[in-house]
Design an enzyme around this catalytic site. Structure first.
Site, PDB file in Angstrom:
ATOM      1  N   ARG A   1       3.016   6.340   0.780  1.00  0.00           N
ATOM      2  CA  ARG A   1       3.215   6.745  -0.815  1.00  0.00           C
ATOM      3  C   ARG A   1       3.640   8.055  -1.259  1.00  0.00           C
ATOM      4  NH1 ARG A   1      -0.965   3.476  -4.270  1.00  0.00           N
ATOM      5  NH2 ARG A   1       0.134   1.818  -2.982  1.00  0.00           N
TER       6      ARG A   1
ATOM      7  N   CYS B   1       6.051  -7.100  -8.409  1.00  0.00           N
ATOM      8  CA  CYS B   1       5.587  -5.844  -7.136  1.00  0.00           C
ATOM      9  C   CYS B   1       6.064  -5.825  -6.428  1.00  0.00           C
ATOM     10  CB  CYS B   1       4.010  -5.977  -7.412  1.00  0.00           C
ATOM     11  SG  CYS B   1       3.039  -7.958  -6.615  1.00  0.00           S
TER      12      CYS B   1
ATOM     13  N   LYS C   1      -6.490   6.753 -12.881  1.00  0.00           N
ATOM     14  CA  LYS C   1      -4.860   7.069 -12.700  1.00  0.00           C
ATOM     15  C   LYS C   1      -5.113   7.303 -14.003  1.00  0.00           C
ATOM     16  CE  LYS C   1      -3.367   2.857 -10.140  1.00  0.00           C
ATOM     17  NZ  LYS C   1      -2.991   1.331 -10.285  1.00  0.00           N
TER      18      LYS C   1
ATOM     19  N   CYS D   1      -0.485 -11.560  -6.937  1.00  0.00           N
ATOM     20  CA  CYS D   1      -2.101 -11.011  -6.977  1.00  0.00           C
ATOM     21  C   CYS D   1      -2.255 -10.894  -8.073  1.00  0.00           C
ATOM     22  CB  CYS D   1      -2.507 -10.417  -5.867  1.00  0.00           C
ATOM     23  SG  CYS D   1      -2.915  -9.029  -5.844  1.00  0.00           S
TER      24      CYS D   1
ATOM     25  N   LYS E   1     -10.491   3.904  -7.807  1.00  0.00           N
ATOM     26  CA  LYS E   1      -8.918   4.487  -7.856  1.00  0.00           C
ATOM     27  C   LYS E   1      -9.000   5.331  -9.334  1.00  0.00           C
ATOM     28  CE  LYS E   1      -6.171   0.935  -7.249  1.00  0.00           C
ATOM     29  NZ  LYS E   1      -5.311  -0.190  -6.538  1.00  0.00           N
TER      30      LYS E   1
ATOM     31  N   CYS F   1       2.719  -6.628   1.588  1.00  0.00           N
ATOM     32  CA  CYS F   1       0.866  -6.631   1.313  1.00  0.00           C
ATOM     33  C   CYS F   1      -0.169  -7.414   1.404  1.00  0.00           C
ATOM     34  CB  CYS F   1       1.313  -6.610  -0.265  1.00  0.00           C
ATOM     35  SG  CYS F   1      -0.041  -6.321  -1.245  1.00  0.00           S
TER      36      CYS F   1
ATOM     37  N   ARG G   1      -5.011   9.682  -8.915  1.00  0.00           N
ATOM     38  CA  ARG G   1      -3.307   8.795  -8.477  1.00  0.00           C
ATOM     39  C   ARG G   1      -2.131  10.231  -8.947  1.00  0.00           C
ATOM     40  NH1 ARG G   1      -3.722   3.893  -5.574  1.00  0.00           N
ATOM     41  NH2 ARG G   1      -6.455   3.551  -4.992  1.00  0.00           N
TER      42      ARG G   1
ATOM     43  N   CYS H   1       0.174  -5.025  -9.898  1.00  0.00           N
ATOM     44  CA  CYS H   1       0.823  -3.640  -9.959  1.00  0.00           C
ATOM     45  C   CYS H   1       2.041  -3.789 -10.362  1.00  0.00           C
ATOM     46  CB  CYS H   1       1.137  -3.491  -8.120  1.00  0.00           C
ATOM     47  SG  CYS H   1      -0.803  -3.718  -7.036  1.00  0.00           S
TER      48      CYS H   1
HETATM   49 FE1  SRM Z   1      -1.302  -1.102  -6.646  1.00  0.00          FE
HETATM   50  C1  SRM Z   1      -3.273  -2.417  -4.177  1.00  0.00           C
HETATM   51  C2  SRM Z   1       1.101  -1.759  -4.280  1.00  0.00           C
HETATM   52  C3  SRM Z   1       0.566  -0.123  -8.786  1.00  0.00           C
HETATM   53  C4  SRM Z   1      -3.420  -2.156  -8.939  1.00  0.00           C
HETATM   54  N1  SRM Z   1      -1.348  -1.694  -4.360  1.00  0.00           N
HETATM   55  C5  SRM Z   1      -2.255  -2.131  -3.633  1.00  0.00           C
HETATM   56  C6  SRM Z   1      -1.129  -2.519  -2.431  1.00  0.00           C
HETATM   57  C7  SRM Z   1      -1.573  -1.422  -2.024  1.00  0.00           C
HETATM   58  C8  SRM Z   1      -2.660  -3.314  -1.008  1.00  0.00           C
HETATM   59  C9  SRM Z   1      -3.511  -2.951  -0.560  1.00  0.00           C
HETATM   60  O1  SRM Z   1      -4.515  -2.448  -1.726  1.00  0.00           O
HETATM   61  O2  SRM Z   1      -3.743  -2.782   0.110  1.00  0.00           O
HETATM   62  C10 SRM Z   1      -0.380  -2.709  -2.616  1.00  0.00           C
HETATM   63  C11 SRM Z   1       1.122  -2.351  -1.780  1.00  0.00           C
HETATM   64  C12 SRM Z   1       2.050  -3.195  -1.366  1.00  0.00           C
HETATM   65  C13 SRM Z   1       3.574  -2.782  -0.244  1.00  0.00           C
HETATM   66  O3  SRM Z   1       3.294  -3.296   0.599  1.00  0.00           O
HETATM   67  O4  SRM Z   1       3.819  -2.083  -0.795  1.00  0.00           O
HETATM   68  C14 SRM Z   1       0.122  -1.826  -3.777  1.00  0.00           C
HETATM   69  N2  SRM Z   1       0.956  -1.363  -6.742  1.00  0.00           N
HETATM   70  C15 SRM Z   1       1.590  -0.640  -5.948  1.00  0.00           C
HETATM   71  C16 SRM Z   1       3.105  -0.921  -5.854  1.00  0.00           C
HETATM   72  C17 SRM Z   1       4.008   0.099  -4.252  1.00  0.00           C
HETATM   73  C18 SRM Z   1       3.929  -1.531  -6.755  1.00  0.00           C
HETATM   74  C19 SRM Z   1       5.405  -2.116  -6.676  1.00  0.00           C
HETATM   75  O5  SRM Z   1       5.460  -2.570  -6.594  1.00  0.00           O
HETATM   76  O6  SRM Z   1       5.520  -0.562  -7.525  1.00  0.00           O
HETATM   77  C20 SRM Z   1       3.231   0.530  -7.024  1.00  0.00           C
HETATM   78  C21 SRM Z   1       2.435   1.883  -6.202  1.00  0.00           C
HETATM   79  C22 SRM Z   1       2.321   2.985  -7.417  1.00  0.00           C
HETATM   80  C23 SRM Z   1       1.690   4.501  -6.943  1.00  0.00           C
HETATM   81  O7  SRM Z   1       3.309   4.709  -6.801  1.00  0.00           O
HETATM   82  O8  SRM Z   1       1.334   5.129  -7.043  1.00  0.00           O
HETATM   83  C24 SRM Z   1       1.470  -0.371  -7.031  1.00  0.00           C
HETATM   84  N3  SRM Z   1      -1.356  -0.764  -8.689  1.00  0.00           N
HETATM   85  C25 SRM Z   1      -0.415  -0.744  -9.506  1.00  0.00           C
HETATM   86  C26 SRM Z   1      -0.618  -0.967 -10.617  1.00  0.00           C
HETATM   87  C27 SRM Z   1       0.559  -0.655 -11.855  1.00  0.00           C
HETATM   88  C28 SRM Z   1       0.081   1.294 -12.662  1.00  0.00           C
HETATM   89  O9  SRM Z   1      -0.997   1.788 -11.902  1.00  0.00           O
HETATM   90  O10 SRM Z   1       1.165   0.869 -13.328  1.00  0.00           O
HETATM   91  C29 SRM Z   1      -1.441  -1.784 -10.633  1.00  0.00           C
HETATM   92  C30 SRM Z   1      -2.004  -2.051 -12.111  1.00  0.00           C
HETATM   93  C31 SRM Z   1      -2.930  -0.915 -12.592  1.00  0.00           C
HETATM   94  C32 SRM Z   1      -4.253  -0.978 -12.471  1.00  0.00           C
HETATM   95  O11 SRM Z   1      -4.808  -0.255 -11.687  1.00  0.00           O
HETATM   96  O12 SRM Z   1      -5.245  -1.521 -13.080  1.00  0.00           O
HETATM   97  C33 SRM Z   1      -2.555  -1.566  -9.714  1.00  0.00           C
HETATM   98  N4  SRM Z   1      -2.797  -2.407  -6.933  1.00  0.00           N
HETATM   99  C34 SRM Z   1      -3.604  -2.156  -7.922  1.00  0.00           C
HETATM  100  C35 SRM Z   1      -4.477  -2.738  -7.579  1.00  0.00           C
HETATM  101  C36 SRM Z   1      -6.211  -2.899  -8.483  1.00  0.00           C
HETATM  102  C37 SRM Z   1      -7.045  -2.161  -8.491  1.00  0.00           C
HETATM  103  C38 SRM Z   1      -8.144  -2.894  -9.152  1.00  0.00           C
HETATM  104  O13 SRM Z   1      -8.235  -1.980 -10.830  1.00  0.00           O
HETATM  105  O14 SRM Z   1      -9.161  -3.647  -8.599  1.00  0.00           O
HETATM  106  C39 SRM Z   1      -4.841  -2.770  -5.896  1.00  0.00           C
HETATM  107  C40 SRM Z   1      -6.633  -3.164  -4.924  1.00  0.00           C
HETATM  108  C41 SRM Z   1      -7.325  -2.804  -5.189  1.00  0.00           C
HETATM  109  O15 SRM Z   1      -6.914  -1.781  -5.262  1.00  0.00           O
HETATM  110  O16 SRM Z   1      -8.226  -2.528  -4.443  1.00  0.00           O
HETATM  111  C42 SRM Z   1      -3.806  -2.164  -5.686  1.00  0.00           C
HETATM  112 FE1  SF4 Z   2       0.050  -6.731  -3.258  1.00  0.00          FE
HETATM  113 FE2  SF4 Z   2      -0.968  -7.720  -5.474  1.00  0.00          FE
HETATM  114 FE3  SF4 Z   2      -0.604  -5.485  -5.907  1.00  0.00          FE
HETATM  115 FE4  SF4 Z   2       1.649  -7.234  -5.815  1.00  0.00          FE
HETATM  116  S1  SF4 Z   2      -0.303  -7.320  -7.616  1.00  0.00           S
HETATM  117  S2  SF4 Z   2       1.586  -5.085  -4.207  1.00  0.00           S
HETATM  118  S3  SF4 Z   2       0.857  -8.517  -4.076  1.00  0.00           S
HETATM  119  S4  SF4 Z   2      -1.487  -6.066  -4.295  1.00  0.00           S
END
Ligand code: SRM
Ligand code: SF4
Length: 572
Positions: free
Chosen positions: A85, A436, A218, A481, A216, A442, A155, A485
């Site tokens: 990323r 997402c 943001k 899930c 993390k 993922c 981030r 995201c």
């Molecule tokens: Fe996310 C984890 C994809 C935006 C909350 N996110 C992941 C992971 C890396 C899975 C992992 O930990 O192994 C996913 C990878 C999937 C893949 O195969 O690409 C993943 N997140 C994404 C992306 C690519 C979704 C998308 O379809 O675009 C976004 C990448 C953003 C970036 O460029 O940095 C993405 N993730 C978000 C958002 C939305 C936002 O930030 O605007 C959220 C919700 C907002 C928030 O943070 O509360 C988000 N991702 C999470 C979480 C839960 C965090 C938490 O507070 O518990 C995880 C899991 C974790 O961190 O443990 C996670």
């Molecule tokens: Fe993966 Fe869950 Fe984030 Fe979707 S919402 S990309 S399933 S961690």
């Protein structure tokens, strides 16, 4: 949480520290033994601590879940690879940079795709170990890095794309870059490991601390009235306040976040709280000290409750804010008036006030590939080869071809049309939908999201047509899930993966992203989702007030209760 004895808030949570705290502390400022693992060709993966540490360098170890079982039956290890990323504050990339990343994706990744994310950057999926170091060298030579796009750090900093109001945008964009640089880890581990940079001992991390943040973090910079960045998904937000068309400062909002865990009511999506207004000169100090207070007070015992949103709910927003004021030497003034009235992208052509033209392309789930009927990747390559402006990735996984001179407009439009990058039949629902990544890459996905979205859109489009409102929009988002995201927890209709083919249905967010939707039905199939939405959309069409969005209607009609304060209302 108040101490029962003296009614003072618990500022630091005591207890056995999460294992991530140990590994950060022992990592020699994020170096670990990554270099050793990189040279180990007996496995495609990274060992335990390094598996986590590479995240701070912008990579996640993954494997394709579609073929996991088959490989296991052949007694092969999972096909380990990394997802990268990039760090791209404000999401702006030059055509030359585009050509570099597109070529790398084509030649060196398992899927060949460039995937635009919900945080204005791109991901490569499926990079095998022998290509990892080359990948960093190639993107860095093009002026792109991936430092701190994952892990317990600040981030990628978002900034409203907004090429139309370009004077304000240019300044806001510069701030997003400055904030990103200011909060970056100072360790040279990234340069040493991936770019063969000179080895220089790191002795401190002045802002982030030697164990970095508890979780993390943001940050966004946004320009009202557009809430494209979804401020309430973020820990720290700078909302632009202008006077006479000139940026004068920010309203600062702290403590948003969307993730939760199924079955754990101690976790919940939460909106950010309003801290007040600051003039521009205090921007970096405030950014630094929101981070430093969260660094010191965030929960390092339980990672499920470690984000800023939980720190605010535990210590109290006023206590947190007062500490930021004390450390930064700043007093927040009352917030200045502003309003968010939209958050979707403005698809098609718009003319900026500088006379330049901008073309916003809808890219389903941000996945850029050559599909048989839509060679999107080739089309964007051809545009990049002649384009003299820039590309802007939006926080809705779309792309703006920005800064086009009037005389170049026709040629770019023709290429876009020839390659399926413009779809005149796109419905308002499509424009407002998002998913997402989820399966197959993922590891946390419980259900499909990106691959389910086309069917979901078709189903809801069918319902809108049936009820005679095919041209009405509803913000529809699906996530695989409860991490959320694709920001389903700010949608009017939010679907959250519960298990294969099963989703929780949330209702009652609004069209501008300022309300969290509440659980309406649990663990239901796409067929039941369609049945439920059929009835609800029918009622909305029959009973709504003029201009009333679906999310507002379901609350007014008493179908779901409004989530006002997540901590108490979300599960009530
Ligand atoms: Fe996310 C984890 C994809 C935006 C909350 N996110 C992941 C992971 C890396 C899975 C992992 O930990 O192994 C996913 C990878 C999937 C893949 O195969 O690409 C993943 N997140 C994404 C992306 C690519 C979704 C998308 O379809 O675009 C976004 C990448 C953003 C970036 O460029 O940095 C993405 N993730 C978000 C958002 C939305 C936002 O930030 O605007 C959220 C919700 C907002 C928030 O943070 O509360 C988000 N991702 C999470 C979480 C839960 C965090 C938490 O507070 O518990 C995880 C899991 C974790 O961190 O443990 C996670
Ligand atoms: Fe993966 Fe869950 Fe984030 Fe979707 S919402 S990309 S399933 S961690």
């Amino acid at each position: 949480m108040l101490d029962s004895n003296d009614s003072k808030p618990t500022l630091v949570v005591e207890g056995k520290l999460a294992d991530n705290e140990r590994l950060k502390k022992e990592s020699d400022f994020l170096r670990g033994t990554i270099t050793r693992d990189l040279g180990d060709q007996t496995t495609g993966g990274f060992t335990t601590d390094n598996f986590q540490l590479i995240r701070f360098h912008g990579m996640y170890q993954q494997d394709d879940r579609d073929i996991r079982g088959e490989r296991a039956s052949q007694k092969l290890e999972p096909l380990h690879n990394v997802m990268l990323r990039a760090r791209m504050p404000g999401g702006i990339i030059s055509p030359e940079q585009w050509l570099v990343i597109e070529k790398f994706a084509e030649e060196n990744t398992m899927y060949g795709s460039v995937r635009l994310t919900t945080r204005q950057t791109f991901q490569f999926h499926g990079v095998l170990k022998p290509h990892i170091k080359d990948m960093h060298k190639v993107i860095n030579a093009a002026g792109i890095d991936s430092i701190a796009t994952a892990g317990d750090v600040n981030r990628n900093v978002l900034c409203t794309t907004n090429p139309v109001e370009s004077v304000l945008h240019a300044e806001a964009y510069e701030w997003s870059k400055r904030i990103s640089e200011h909060l970056l880890p100072k360790t040279r581990a990234y340069a040493e490991i991936w770019l063969d940079g000179e080895k220089v001992k790191t002795t401190e991390e002045p802002i982030l601390g030697e164990t970095y943040l508890p979780r993390k973090f943001k940050t966004t910079v946004s320009i009202p009235p557009n809430n494209e960045v979804d401020v309430h998904a973020n820990d720290l937000n700078f909302v632009a306040i202008a006077e006479d068309g000139k940026l004068v400062g920010w309203n600062v909002l702290v403590g948003g976040g969307l993730a939760m865990t199924h079955g754990d009511t101690g976790t919940y999506p939460r909106k950010a709280d309003d801290f007040g207004f600051i003039p521009l000169e205090h921007t970096l100090a405030v950014a630094e000290h929101v981070v430093s207070v969260q660094r010191d007070w965030g929960n390092r015992v339980n990672r499920k409750n470690a984000k800023t949103k939980y720190t605010l709910d535990r210590v109290g927003t006023e206590v947190f804010k007062a500490e930021v004021e004390r450390r930064a030497g700043v007093t927040f003034a009352p917030s200045r008036p502003y309003e968010f009235t939209a958050r979707g992208d403005r698809f098609g052509w718009v003319e900026g006030f500088d006379g330049k033209h901008h073309l916003t392309l809808y890219l389903l789930s941000g996945r850029i590939l050559d599909y048989p009927d839509r060679p999107l990747k080739t089309g964007l390559r051809k545009i990049a080869e002649i384009h003299k402006g820039d590309f802007r990735m939006t926080a809705n996984q779309n792309l703006v071809i920005a800064g086009i001179a009037p005389e170049d407009r026709a040629e770019i439009e023709q290429i876009a049309r020839d390659h399926g990058l413009i779809d005149d039949l796109m419905t308002p629902l499509m424009k407002n939908s998002m998913a997402c990544v989820a399966l197959p890459t993922c590891p946390l996905a419980m259900a499909e999201a990106e691959r389910f979205l086309p069917d979901l859109i078709a189903s809801v489009e069918g319902l809108l047509a049936k009820h005679g409102v095919a041209q009405d929009a509803i913000v529809l988002r699906v996530v695989g899930c409860p991490n959320g995201c694709g920001r389903a927890m700010l949608a009017e209709i939010g679907l959250v993966g519960k298990g294969p083919g099963k989703y929780n249905l949330h209702l009652g967010g609004n069209d501008v992203g300022t309300r969290v939707p509440k659980l309406y039905r649990e663990n239901i199939s796409p067929e039941v989702i369609e049945e439920e939405l059929d009835g609800l959309i029918g009622r909305w069409v029959a009973e709504r007030n003029p201009g009333e969005c679906f999310g507002d209607f379901v609350i007014r009609a008493g179908i779901v209760a409004e989530v006002k304060v997540s901590k108490t209302d979300f599960y009530a």
